[in-house]
Design an enzyme around this catalytic site. Structure first.
Site, mmCIF file in Angstrom:
data_model
loop_
_atom_site.group_PDB
_atom_site.id
_atom_site.type_symbol
_atom_site.label_atom_id
_atom_site.label_comp_id
_atom_site.label_asym_id
_atom_site.label_seq_id
_atom_site.Cartn_x
_atom_site.Cartn_y
_atom_site.Cartn_z
ATOM 1 N N HIS A 155 52.361 57.480 37.313
ATOM 2 C CA HIS A 155 52.815 56.860 36.053
ATOM 3 C C HIS A 155 53.653 55.602 36.321
ATOM 4 C CE1 HIS A 155 51.736 60.780 34.188
ATOM 5 N NE2 HIS A 155 52.268 61.265 35.303
ATOM 6 N N SER A 276 54.320 26.320 40.365
ATOM 7 C CA SER A 276 54.233 26.029 38.941
ATOM 8 C C SER A 276 54.448 24.532 38.746
ATOM 9 C CB SER A 276 55.321 26.806 38.210
ATOM 10 O OG SER A 276 55.649 26.165 36.998
ATOM 11 N N LYS A 282 58.941 28.658 41.379
ATOM 12 C CA LYS A 282 57.877 29.658 41.299
ATOM 13 C C LYS A 282 56.958 29.694 42.513
ATOM 14 C CE LYS A 282 56.844 32.075 38.350
ATOM 15 N NZ LYS A 282 56.273 31.959 37.024
ATOM 16 N N GLU A 289 45.633 37.439 41.157
ATOM 17 C CA GLU A 289 45.379 37.426 39.708
ATOM 18 C C GLU A 289 43.943 37.005 39.395
ATOM 19 O OE1 GLU A 289 49.157 36.053 37.336
ATOM 20 O OE2 GLU A 289 49.121 35.060 39.273
ATOM 21 N N TYR A 316 5.993 43.915 32.316
ATOM 22 C CA TYR A 316 6.844 42.733 32.342
ATOM 23 C C TYR A 316 7.036 42.149 30.945
ATOM 24 C CZ TYR A 316 8.661 38.080 33.285
ATOM 25 O OH TYR A 316 9.443 36.958 33.277
ATOM 26 N N LYS A 324 18.386 37.123 36.241
ATOM 27 C CA LYS A 324 18.820 36.401 37.445
ATOM 28 C C LYS A 324 20.232 35.850 37.358
ATOM 29 C CE LYS A 324 14.194 35.270 38.067
ATOM 30 N NZ LYS A 324 14.121 36.179 36.937
#
Ligand code: ARG
Length: 458
Positions: A155, A276, A282, A289, A316, A324
């Site tokens: 948790h 940043s 930063k 991410e 087909y 594709k």
């Protein structure tokens, strides 16, 4: 004129040419298409379906076309529709009548099925190798962190102490299953469909098995309708790749959390972080991410394929041309994510002191103190309650359990003795969990060695 233009009185509308054409995305299968045609032509010659000289000329010219494509000398045409007809058209333009014999006993329907299978077989191997490389790096990371104690979570709340090695080996297991799934998917992709024709096979006495051998396929498809209309292998691959991405995404999510100031468990190498444009302080885990973000697009590819195929009657249908871009995007995305993820993970710094500190807080040894009482003869459920009260007391006093004085311990249970201090240390909590699959050093070492065996068996 179109290669199929015979029964038409009018040209297709220009908009239809653009709409119908798949060359902008299927041209990447040029090599598979040409190798398939070389094998097909050779077999036609050997089986005396076309003259041997024509077969040789076709093969030689196809090799030249392949070399020219690789040198960038050939521009494909939209109104030649797809890679199959582009190659055939170039062949005919170079050798005339002999070239017109290549398509004997073949349809684009079995041809495209062949090309995709060949293309995906190669890609499965590439992705499997990338996963193996990641697994090697994970083994190394685990080996160097056998005693790096950290909290394990449930948790997202601190639960019990484990080691970083144990945590990393959990991911090793996930990627191991991914590799196994890919190997399994490879087997079902490794089936040769030529000879299925448009849908009903052909009256020519093709040697399907010879073509399969020539192209390195393990077997041939067993039903011509299925041979041209099966895209299960692509769906299966998209699903394997979705699971790979799901694993990468879970791992990324943890690394994002761990590299936050609040956790401070890892620090990404500068080469795998970004800054940043406004906040000078930063350092962002963009790579992790982006991997997490790209997971969504691979799932998208899987859903596209399932939806395209869901109501198609046999055999087909042109809808299948939509397979594709979806499967290629899945493959491309995974191939982009894996190497950069591997480098990011193997270059990050481990902040083991912060991990240890986090394991010391949050009462991660509470279960072990309950187990201590059980060893002193108290039933587990009662021990659980006693320790629950002890935790509450510690929260109120802002203390960790191992900082309690002996009188404080005794006020909860007379069964507690001096040995409690060593019995509930984080080190003991970890080393005591030495069942197979547990976090203790010897258990993790066993899993590392079985992991290494798995990798060498590939
Ligand atoms: N470009 C087509 C595809 O990708 C090849 C097969 C076309 N066959 C046909 N009969 N129109 O599916």
């Amino acid at each position: 004129m179109k290669l199929w233009g015979g029964r038409f009185e009018k040209n297709t509308d220009k908009a239809v040419d653009d709409f119908n054409s798949s060359i902008r995305f299927d041209s990447r299968m040029y090599r598979q298409d040409i190798l398939g045609s070389i094998a097909h032509a050779g077999m036609l010659g050997k089986c005396n379906i076309i003259p041997g000289d024509d077969a040789l000329l076709i093969q030689k010219t196809l090799k030249e076309i392949l070399a020219d494509i690789e040198k960038g000398l050939i521009e494909f045409e939209t109104d030649a529709e797809d890679i199959h007809m582009n190659v055939e058209k170039i062949l005919i333009s170079r050798i005339g009548v002999a070239g017109k014999k290549l398509h004997t006993g073949r349809s684009r329907n079995d041809q495209v099925a062949l090309d995709i299978r060949m293309y995906l077989k190669d890609e499965i191997i590439v992705i499997k190798d990338m996963l193996t490389e990641l697994e090697n790096k994970l083994l190394y990371l685990a080996e160097s962190n056998l005693d790096t104690i950290m909290p394990g979570y449930t948790h997202l709340q601190r639960a019990q102490p484990i080691t970083l090695a144990h945590h990393i080996m959990a991911y090793f297991q996930m990627f191991k299953r991914d590799i196994q799934r890919l190997c399994d998917c490879y087997e079902r992709t490794d089936v040769m469909p030529l000879g299925s024709g448009a849908l009903a096979g052909t009256t020519y006495t093709l040697d399907r098995n010879a073509v399969a051998r020539e192209l390195g396929f393990a077997s041939i498809t067993e039903n011509s309708l299925d041979g041209v209309s099966d895209r299960d292998f692509a769906i299966e691959l998209a699903s394997c790749l979705s699971i790979v991405m799901m694993h990468l995404s879970r791992f990324s999510e943890e690394l994002i959390l761990w590299s936050s100031h609040e956790f401070g468990f890892v620090e990404m190498d500068d080469a795998y972080s970004t800054g940043s444009s406004i906040m000078p302080q930063k350092k962002n885990p963009d790579v992790a991410e982006l991997v997490r973000g790209k997971t969504g697009r691979v799932y998208g590819g899987l859903v596209t394929l399932l939806a395209v195929m869901k109501s198609l009657p046999l055999a087909y249908n042109k809808d299948m041309q939509e397979d594709k871009e979806a499967i290629f995007d899945c493959v491309d995305t995974v191939k982009m994510c894996l190497p950069v993820f591997t480098k990011m993970v193997s270059s990050m710094k481990i902040r083991s002191q912060n991990m240890y500190k986090a394991a010391q807080g949050g009462f991660t040894n509470a279960t072990d103190i309950a187990d201590y009482l059980v060893k002193k003869g108290i039933p587990f459920r009662s021990a659980h309650e006693i320790i629950g009260k002890m935790v509450l007391y510690c929260i109120q006093k802002e203390k960790s359990i191992d900082r309690l004085a002996m009188e404080e311990f005794k006020s909860f249970s007379q069964a507690i003795q001096e040995d409690v201090y060593t019995e509930i240390s984080l080190e003991k909590c970890v080393s005591g969990r030495n069942l197979p699959g547990g976090p203790a050093r010897e258990s993790v070492l066993a899993s590392i060695s079985s992991g290494r065996k798995f990798l060498t068996s590939l």
